[in-house]
Design a protein around this motif. Sequence first.
Motif, PDB file in Angstrom:
ATOM      1  N   ALA A   1      43.502  46.997  46.145  1.00  0.00           N
ATOM      2  CA  ALA A   1      42.305  47.119  45.802  1.00  0.00           C
ATOM      3  C   ALA A   1      41.540  46.400  45.620  1.00  0.00           C
ATOM      4  CB  ALA A   1      41.864  47.930  46.978  1.00  0.00           C
ATOM      5  N   ASP A   2      39.887  45.712  45.382  1.00  0.00           N
ATOM      6  CA  ASP A   2      39.371  45.905  44.651  1.00  0.00           C
ATOM      7  C   ASP A   2      39.918  45.893  43.052  1.00  0.00           C
ATOM      8  OD1 ASP A   2      36.989  46.173  42.923  1.00  0.00           O
ATOM      9  OD2 ASP A   2      36.197  48.310  42.938  1.00  0.00           O
ATOM     10  N   LEU A   3      39.656  43.734  43.452  1.00  0.00           N
ATOM     11  CA  LEU A   3      40.762  44.168  41.595  1.00  0.00           C
ATOM     12  C   LEU A   3      39.065  43.909  40.473  1.00  0.00           C
ATOM     13  CD1 LEU A   3      42.951  40.998  43.427  1.00  0.00           C
ATOM     14  CD2 LEU A   3      43.303  43.430  42.580  1.00  0.00           C
ATOM     15  N   PRO A   4      38.080  43.397  40.837  1.00  0.00           N
ATOM     16  CA  PRO A   4      37.333  43.706  39.777  1.00  0.00           C
ATOM     17  C   PRO A   4      36.929  45.143  39.059  1.00  0.00           C
ATOM     18  CG  PRO A   4      35.928  42.464  41.538  1.00  0.00           C
ATOM     19  CD  PRO A   4      37.298  42.715  41.948  1.00  0.00           C
ATOM     20  N   ALA A   5      37.345  46.079  40.050  1.00  0.00           N
ATOM     21  CA  ALA A   5      37.411  46.935  38.947  1.00  0.00           C
ATOM     22  C   ALA A   5      38.768  47.491  38.657  1.00  0.00           C
ATOM     23  CB  ALA A   5      37.562  48.371  40.316  1.00  0.00           C
ATOM     24  N   LEU A   6      39.972  47.032  38.732  1.00  0.00           N
ATOM     25  CA  LEU A   6      41.276  46.984  38.023  1.00  0.00           C
ATOM     26  C   LEU A   6      40.831  46.458  37.018  1.00  0.00           C
ATOM     27  CD1 LEU A   6      43.836  47.716  37.514  1.00  0.00           C
ATOM     28  CD2 LEU A   6      45.017  45.233  39.298  1.00  0.00           C
TER      29      LEU A   6
ATOM     30  N   ASP B   1      56.799  42.056  19.468  1.00  0.00           N
ATOM     31  CA  ASP B   1      56.272  42.416  18.609  1.00  0.00           C
ATOM     32  C   ASP B   1      54.935  43.691  18.570  1.00  0.00           C
ATOM     33  OD1 ASP B   1      54.780  41.143  17.147  1.00  0.00           O
ATOM     34  OD2 ASP B   1      56.022  40.921  15.644  1.00  0.00           O
ATOM     35  N   ALA B   2      54.194  42.908  19.612  1.00  0.00           N
ATOM     36  CA  ALA B   2      52.765  43.652  20.282  1.00  0.00           C
ATOM     37  C   ALA B   2      52.934  44.386  21.200  1.00  0.00           C
ATOM     38  CB  ALA B   2      51.772  42.952  20.461  1.00  0.00           C
ATOM     39  N   LEU B   3      54.042  44.518  21.647  1.00  0.00           N
ATOM     40  CA  LEU B   3      54.261  45.325  23.233  1.00  0.00           C
ATOM     41  C   LEU B   3      54.642  47.349  22.614  1.00  0.00           C
ATOM     42  CD1 LEU B   3      57.579  43.484  24.855  1.00  0.00           C
ATOM     43  CD2 LEU B   3      55.522  44.376  25.970  1.00  0.00           C
ATOM     44  N   GLN B   4      54.884  47.805  21.332  1.00  0.00           N
ATOM     45  CA  GLN B   4      54.844  48.825  21.327  1.00  0.00           C
ATOM     46  C   GLN B   4      53.089  49.424  21.548  1.00  0.00           C
ATOM     47  OE1 GLN B   4      57.539  49.770  17.930  1.00  0.00           O
ATOM     48  NE2 GLN B   4      57.394  52.575  18.699  1.00  0.00           N
ATOM     49  N   ALA B   5      52.933  48.267  20.384  1.00  0.00           N
ATOM     50  CA  ALA B   5      50.918  49.029  20.330  1.00  0.00           C
ATOM     51  C   ALA B   5      51.025  48.354  21.985  1.00  0.00           C
ATOM     52  CB  ALA B   5      50.581  48.000  19.306  1.00  0.00           C
ATOM     53  N   PHE B   6      50.752  47.805  22.059  1.00  0.00           N
ATOM     54  CA  PHE B   6      50.715  47.546  24.078  1.00  0.00           C
ATOM     55  C   PHE B   6      50.826  49.209  24.755  1.00  0.00           C
ATOM     56  CE2 PHE B   6      49.409  46.256  28.352  1.00  0.00           C
ATOM     57  CZ  PHE B   6      48.366  44.724  27.819  1.00  0.00           C
ATOM     58  N   ALA B   7      51.575  49.405  24.775  1.00  0.00           N
ATOM     59  CA  ALA B   7      52.403  50.360  25.827  1.00  0.00           C
ATOM     60  C   ALA B   7      51.536  51.458  24.445  1.00  0.00           C
ATOM     61  CB  ALA B   7      53.724  50.916  25.654  1.00  0.00           C
ATOM     62  N   LYS B   8      50.855  51.572  23.921  1.00  0.00           N
ATOM     63  CA  LYS B   8      50.703  53.005  23.376  1.00  0.00           C
ATOM     64  C   LYS B   8      48.722  52.121  23.236  1.00  0.00           C
ATOM     65  CE  LYS B   8      49.333  55.410  19.053  1.00  0.00           C
ATOM     66  NZ  LYS B   8      48.965  54.662  18.044  1.00  0.00           N
ATOM     67  N   ASN B   9      48.718  50.924  23.548  1.00  0.00           N
ATOM     68  CA  ASN B   9      46.718  51.802  23.791  1.00  0.00           C
ATOM     69  C   ASN B   9      46.792  51.085  25.725  1.00  0.00           C
ATOM     70  OD1 ASN B   9      44.074  50.084  23.366  1.00  0.00           O
ATOM     71  ND2 ASN B   9      44.864  48.429  24.882  1.00  0.00           N
ATOM     72  N   MET B  10      47.934  51.480  26.566  1.00  0.00           N
ATOM     73  CA  MET B  10      47.739  51.584  27.600  1.00  0.00           C
ATOM     74  C   MET B  10      47.786  53.137  28.400  1.00  0.00           C
ATOM     75  SD  MET B  10      49.970  49.522  30.000  1.00  0.00           S
ATOM     76  CE  MET B  10      51.551  50.710  30.466  1.00  0.00           C
ATOM     77  N   THR B  11      48.270  53.570  27.176  1.00  0.00           N
ATOM     78  CA  THR B  11      48.053  55.464  27.839  1.00  0.00           C
ATOM     79  C   THR B  11      46.766  56.088  28.425  1.00  0.00           C
ATOM     80  OG1 THR B  11      47.450  56.128  25.689  1.00  0.00           O
ATOM     81  CG2 THR B  11      49.753  55.875  25.986  1.00  0.00           C
ATOM     82  N   THR B  12      45.453  55.162  27.657  1.00  0.00           N
ATOM     83  CA  THR B  12      44.142  55.995  28.367  1.00  0.00           C
ATOM     84  C   THR B  12      44.050  55.364  29.713  1.00  0.00           C
ATOM     85  OG1 THR B  12      42.995  54.379  27.425  1.00  0.00           O
ATOM     86  CG2 THR B  12      43.645  56.273  25.864  1.00  0.00           C
ATOM     87  N   LEU B  13      44.743  54.610  30.239  1.00  0.00           N
ATOM     88  CA  LEU B  13      44.551  53.560  31.487  1.00  0.00           C
ATOM     89  C   LEU B  13      44.316  54.518  32.552  1.00  0.00           C
ATOM     90  CD1 LEU B  13      44.086  50.247  32.432  1.00  0.00           C
ATOM     91  CD2 LEU B  13      46.186  50.394  33.026  1.00  0.00           C
ATOM     92  N   ALA B  14      43.323  53.937  32.987  1.00  0.00           N
ATOM     93  CA  ALA B  14      42.699  54.908  34.279  1.00  0.00           C
ATOM     94  C   ALA B  14      43.643  53.999  35.724  1.00  0.00           C
ATOM     95  CB  ALA B  14      41.604  54.566  35.304  1.00  0.00           C
ATOM     96  N   ILE B  15      44.413  55.245  35.918  1.00  0.00           N
ATOM     97  CA  ILE B  15      45.700  55.404  36.803  1.00  0.00           C
ATOM     98  C   ILE B  15      44.924  54.630  38.834  1.00  0.00           C
ATOM     99  CG2 ILE B  15      47.054  56.485  38.877  1.00  0.00           C
ATOM    100  CD1 ILE B  15      48.393  56.889  35.830  1.00  0.00           C
ATOM    101  N   GLY B  16      45.190  54.037  38.583  1.00  0.00           N
ATOM    102  CA  GLY B  16      44.535  52.421  39.379  1.00  0.00           C
ATOM    103  C   GLY B  16      44.830  52.707  40.987  1.00  0.00           C
ATOM    104  N   ASN B  17      44.135  53.425  41.892  1.00  0.00           N
ATOM    105  CA  ASN B  17      45.038  53.863  43.065  1.00  0.00           C
ATOM    106  C   ASN B  17      44.422  52.397  44.069  1.00  0.00           C
ATOM    107  OD1 ASN B  17      41.891  54.668  42.059  1.00  0.00           O
ATOM    108  ND2 ASN B  17      43.649  56.578  41.541  1.00  0.00           N
ATOM    109  N   GLY B  18      43.924  52.417  44.878  1.00  0.00           N
ATOM    110  CA  GLY B  18      43.193  51.680  45.749  1.00  0.00           C
ATOM    111  C   GLY B  18      44.267  52.082  47.073  1.00  0.00           C
ATOM    112  N   PRO B  19      43.891  51.452  48.034  1.00  0.00           N
ATOM    113  CA  PRO B  19      45.075  51.779  49.200  1.00  0.00           C
ATOM    114  C   PRO B  19      46.208  51.809  48.904  1.00  0.00           C
ATOM    115  CG  PRO B  19      43.122  50.123  49.789  1.00  0.00           C
ATOM    116  CD  PRO B  19      42.841  50.497  48.494  1.00  0.00           C
ATOM    117  N   PRO B  20      47.353  52.220  49.249  1.00  0.00           N
ATOM    118  CA  PRO B  20      48.638  50.929  49.154  1.00  0.00           C
ATOM    119  C   PRO B  20      48.580  49.738  49.973  1.00  0.00           C
ATOM    120  CG  PRO B  20      48.535  52.890  51.312  1.00  0.00           C
ATOM    121  CD  PRO B  20      47.539  52.685  50.652  1.00  0.00           C
ATOM    122  N   VAL B  21      49.845  48.971  49.537  1.00  0.00           N
ATOM    123  CA  VAL B  21      49.882  47.347  49.095  1.00  0.00           C
ATOM    124  C   VAL B  21      50.206  47.168  50.975  1.00  0.00           C
ATOM    125  CG1 VAL B  21      50.403  45.656  48.249  1.00  0.00           C
ATOM    126  CG2 VAL B  21      49.652  47.115  47.040  1.00  0.00           C
TER     127      VAL B  21
END
Length: 461
Positions: free
Chosen positions: A405-410, A440-460
Amino acid sequence: MTTTESKLPSVDALLRLPAAAVLVERFGRAATLAALRDELAERRRNRAFHPPPPVLLDAAADALERRFRATQRPVFNLTGTVLHTNLGRAPLPPEAAAAAALVMREASTLEYDVETGRRGERDDHVRALLRDLTGAEDATVVNNNAAAVLLILNTLALGREVPVSRGELIEIGGSFRMPDIMARAGAQLVEVGTTNRTHARDFEAAIGARTALLLRVHQANYAIAGFTASVSLERLAAIAHAAGLPCVEDLGSGSLVDLASWGLPHEPMPGQSLAAGADLICFSGDKLLGGPQAGLIVGRAGLIQALNANPLKRALRLDKGRLAALAHVLRLHLDPDRLRERLPALRLLTRPAAEIRAVAERLAALVTPRFPDRRVAVAECRSQIGSGALPVDLLPSFAVTIEGADLPALARSWRALPRPVIGRIAGGRLWLDCRCLEVDALQAFAKNMTTLAIGNGPPVP
Ligand SMILES: *Cc1c(COP(=O)(O)O)cnc(C)c1O
């Protein structure tokens, strides 16, 4: 004054607090004072609630934080468009960026000949390289390709007519429209032929005493299909020369190497256009060339000389940093065998789908646990070259897709990360195209992602 207003502290009282001293130390007295004043003014307007000093200071600190943060920040470009104009087009090779940074920090030989101790020419840093790479007699460079078109028309066609095929009166986007640029350059557009068909005889009929040159515009960001006809560059140049006029081609995204040898669609090369008879050719530095923003003009020495003598050249010239970066990128082109590994734009455009798939799978493994209620998958997709080079999706690629759900918010939560991640929404999913995510950017990508709001939304379902 109302009673609530009187409860607000003075700026001086706030400034005396230890927390304010911390802000003064970090951001300076003037900016801190301005932020506190703004905060107090805002609270005075909003009479309902007057918070205590620590809250006021926190709010001012947030405002200062925002004001002092660079607005132009790196992002992860997972849009699937490699040369994305809004995301800065071509990523420079690190050495080219370093060359630019060096001359921007230090005094340099920008326009100075150390041999003679005399004034030099700034274009000399790229002139010989462009001559070698295209076979042109001479070359000059300006701010971007739009500036190149402007300079050429203003120099060669001021107050005179320029016939252009109706099929080539293009809009590039960002308000670059060929008819408008021509008008601002002082040239008079003469529309020739029809949208889908233009013939040699149309050009011949359009040439008169006031004609300055013949212009051909590369069909960069669109295609005309079906019942079509256009005049080849060879033919157009022959018609121009028979009338004693120069033939100019705006190539848009010219490439100095044959992209077909890396399995990409063929893009016209400036050298080929010169061989076909064009007298001047202009193209961008930050499209397929993979360099900094610049407009490159190559062709006949006499015409280049005229461009350089136009006072507009001074207004449109390239700065020292970009000149250094451009020279570096041009030197890389002298060795086409190793160009792919050295030029990020070319490397990303020619990345094997299998390699992108491997990155997408690793990325999916990182992303999946963060979205327990959404379906995360690896999916085949098509990337685009971008920047008006071949408008169709054609580069086979792989993306991590997130449904729910709510892809714009995601999408917004990805963009809100310290280094924003930019994807695209299509077909009920958020697509993170992994073409421009290097291993070689994957590690930085993973670190950057740690503050990502857990995306919930209704189950698929
Ligand atoms: C992109 C393009 C331009 C404008 O080039 P900039 O470098 O963006 O100024 C002009 N003409 C054509 C055909 C183009 O493709």
